[in-house]
Design an enzyme around this catalytic site. Structure first.
Site, PDB file in Angstrom:
ATOM      1  N   PHE A 131      34.625  43.999  33.416  1.00 23.90           N
ATOM      2  CA  PHE A 131      33.800  43.016  34.120  1.00 23.90           C
ATOM      3  C   PHE A 131      32.556  42.745  33.264  1.00 23.90           C
ATOM      4  CE2 PHE A 131      30.898  41.404  37.301  1.00 23.90           C
ATOM      5  CZ  PHE A 131      31.711  40.689  38.160  1.00 23.90           C
ATOM      6  N   ASP A 203      33.360  52.896  36.521  1.00 26.52           N
ATOM      7  CA  ASP A 203      32.962  51.881  37.491  1.00 26.52           C
ATOM      8  C   ASP A 203      34.067  51.781  38.545  1.00 26.52           C
ATOM      9  OD1 ASP A 203      32.431  49.553  38.931  1.00 26.52           O
ATOM     10  OD2 ASP A 203      31.425  48.602  37.230  1.00 26.52           O
ATOM     11  N   TYR A 228      30.323  46.008  48.705  1.00 25.02           N
ATOM     12  CA  TYR A 228      30.634  44.736  49.389  1.00 25.02           C
ATOM     13  C   TYR A 228      32.071  44.272  49.171  1.00 25.02           C
ATOM     14  CZ  TYR A 228      29.219  42.853  44.781  1.00 25.02           C
ATOM     15  OH  TYR A 228      29.075  42.599  43.442  1.00 25.02           O
ATOM     16  N   LYS A 229      32.840  45.026  48.377  1.00 31.24           N
ATOM     17  CA  LYS A 229      34.247  44.660  48.159  1.00 31.24           C
ATOM     18  C   LYS A 229      35.097  45.396  49.191  1.00 31.24           C
ATOM     19  CE  LYS A 229      33.259  43.372  43.416  1.00 31.24           C
ATOM     20  NZ  LYS A 229      33.144  43.801  42.021  1.00 31.24           N
ATOM     21  N   ARG A 377      44.161  35.457  41.821  1.00 28.45           N
ATOM     22  CA  ARG A 377      43.972  36.861  42.152  1.00 28.45           C
ATOM     23  C   ARG A 377      44.057  37.029  43.671  1.00 28.45           C
ATOM     24  NH1 ARG A 377      38.480  40.150  40.914  1.00 28.45           N
ATOM     25  NH2 ARG A 377      37.748  38.681  42.459  1.00 28.45           N
TER      26      ARG A 377
HETATM   27  C1  LIG Z   1      32.105  43.268  41.231  1.00 24.09           C
HETATM   28  C2  LIG Z   1      31.784  44.055  40.040  1.00 24.09           C
HETATM   29  C3  LIG Z   1      30.458  44.231  39.622  1.00 24.09           C
HETATM   30  C4  LIG Z   1      29.353  43.525  40.347  1.00 24.09           C
HETATM   31  O1  LIG Z   1      28.077  43.952  39.970  1.00 24.09           O
HETATM   32  P1  LIG Z   1      26.823  43.441  40.779  1.00 24.09           P
HETATM   33  O2  LIG Z   1      25.674  44.117  40.157  1.00 24.09           O
HETATM   34  O3  LIG Z   1      27.043  43.822  42.227  1.00 24.09           O
HETATM   35  O4  LIG Z   1      26.748  41.959  40.691  1.00 24.09           O
HETATM   36  C5  LIG Z   1      30.216  45.035  38.521  1.00 24.09           C
HETATM   37  N1  LIG Z   1      31.241  45.630  37.854  1.00 24.09           N
HETATM   38  C6  LIG Z   1      32.521  45.465  38.233  1.00 24.09           C
HETATM   39  C7  LIG Z   1      33.609  46.146  37.472  1.00 24.09           C
HETATM   40  C8  LIG Z   1      32.835  44.669  39.320  1.00 24.09           C
HETATM   41  O5  LIG Z   1      34.100  44.485  39.673  1.00 24.09           O
END
Ligand SMILES: *Cc1c(COP(=O)(O)O)cnc(C)c1O
Length: 416
Positions: A131, A203, A228-229, A377
């Site tokens: 990400f 992560d 939040y996921k 997705r």
């Molecule tokens: C969704 C996601 C994020 C989001 O980071 P935010 O700081 O909440 O915007 C970070 N890393 C991964 C791998 C994600 O899937």
């Protein structure tokens, strides 16, 4: 395994589903099939009442006393302890705080400081397909430190074995890839990283609440993730950071704000980090948003991750099987691994007009999302997605593709 399946068979699976009743914990709009809980989880019913309580009662009536009487000050660790069993962490090893990006910053900085004892360790390894914010945060730290750190991007998980070595400070991986749904073997990869004296930062944005995670059993070093996921904490709800007991005493990050101080209200001019996990905190937390994280976690208290995993694999298996049986004439390519051991709780499909097809699906009430390049997705949240939802979603997809009911030239929205 590939005997044709019909909707009645899916109804039967719903009738036998031991998690089916948990859907009642959520608000889902009529006529919507929600396959985007990997991006923003659905709303727990309890969250509205909890918000009302925090805003009207705790804030409105009790005002500043709520920092003590409503448990506000302790909330990052209270929620961290509630979350810990879902990720194989121990009590007092997790706090819910800040964003995933900011927690990445803290964990990367702390890991580099630990490794600075060995000046030849200047490399941070991560995946090109990670990400972007994860890579951006590492870039920001290395640029700012200006100590000759370099980021090395690998293109396949297998490549790690030939790249990690005595120059590696940190390997930073996302357990389940946000785009492909590929799931790393956390224990095996962590062993490989440790064999070369490097540290492992995981992560868990797409794993927490989606797949079983065993951080301590894998002997991982640090972890961060979103609430939040799959954890259904609400839009932009605070993230979490895990620092195992073995690393807490030497976990130092530069965002050394007063919430990480050993006695914040002593108001001392010098920073002394608190001995435990709360040293990972920085400053005052958004209480309204933080409180709602508890509502999402409460539903997980009614089941366990192995049961959730079993249904997750059944849902993704069913989706893959139905797409292959019912959309066989269309140029859809499965991006997500078929091997259960390598699959998270999502299915990604490549299609030349992926963005337009996703928009057409959303018009039909089937909400998935689009990720570059040309990937549709679909996230499967076992707490509220039904087997008949999978059937109906694939039927909508089939209809849209058969009738070419999409606009291949459409403009893109800001958030895809
Ligand atoms: C969704 C996601 C994020 C989001 O980071 P935010 O700081 O909440 O915007 C970070 N890393 C991964 C791998 C994600 O899937």
């Amino acid at each position: 395994m590939n005997t044709p399946i019909d909707r009645a068979a899916c109804e039967q699976m719903d009738a036998l589903d031991s998690l089916a009743h948990l859907r009642d914990d959520f608000i889902l709009p009529e006529g919507v099939i929600y396959l985007d809980g990997n991006s923003l989880g659905a709303r727990p019913k309890a969250s509205l009442e909890r918000a009302q309580q925090v805003i009207a009662h705790e804030w409105g009536n009790d005002l500043i006393t709520s920092w003590n009487t409503a448990g506000w000050f302790d909330l990052p660790s209270t929620l961290g302890n509630q979350l810990a069993p879902l990720i194989g962490a121990a009590k007092n090893e997790v706090v819910v705080t800040d964003s995933t990006s900011i927690n990445l910053f803290k964990a990367i900085a702390a890991a580099l400081e630990i490794q600075s004892a060995d000046p030849q360790r200047k490399i941070i390894i991560t995946e090109r397909s990670n990400f972007p914010t994860d890579i951006y945060m590492a870039e920001g730290i290395t640029r700012w430190l200006d100590h000759g750190y370099q980021i090395v991007l690998i293109d396949t998980p297998e490549e790690l074995a030939s790249v990690v070595n005595e120059h590696t400070a940190l390997v930073m991986l996302t357990h389940v890839n946000y785009r492909t749904g590929y799931l790393h073997d956390m224990a095996a990869v962590t062993r490989l990283i440790h064999a070369h004296g490097a540290l492992a930062l995981w992560d868990l944005a797409h794993s927490a609440g989606a797949v079983p995670v065993a951080l301590n059993a894998a002997e991982a070093d640090f972890a961060v993730g979103c609430t939040y996921k799959y954890l259904n904490g609400g839009p932009g709800s605070p993230a979490f950071i895990w620092v195992p007991e073995k690393h807490q005493a030497h976990f130092h990050h530069p965002l050394s704000g007063w919430w990480g101080h050993t006695s914040p209200f002593a108001m001392n001019p010098g920073f002394t980090p608190t001995p435990g996990i709360r040293r990972a905190l920085c400053g005052t937390q958004p209480m309204v948003s933080l409180a709602l994280v508890g509502c999402g976690l409460d539903t997980f208290g009614k089941t366990d991750m192995p049961t959730i995993r079993q249904k997750s694999l059944a849902l993704t298996d069913l989706f893959i099987q139905l797409v292959e049986q019912r959309c066989a004439s269309h140029p859809l390519e499965l991006v997500t691994p078929r091997d259960h051991a390598q699959r998270g709780s999502q299915v990604s499909l490549r299609h030349p007009h992926a963005y337009a097809v996703i928009q057409a699906l959303i018009r039909h009430g089937v909400i998935g999302d689009y990720r570059e390049p040309a990937i549709m997705r679909f996230g499967f949240t076992p707490l509220y997605v039904r087997y008949t939802d999978v059937w109906d979603a694939v039927e909508s997809l089939r209809t849209i593709l058969d009738t070419q009911d999409y606009d291949a030239n459409m403009q893109r929205n800001a958030v895809t």
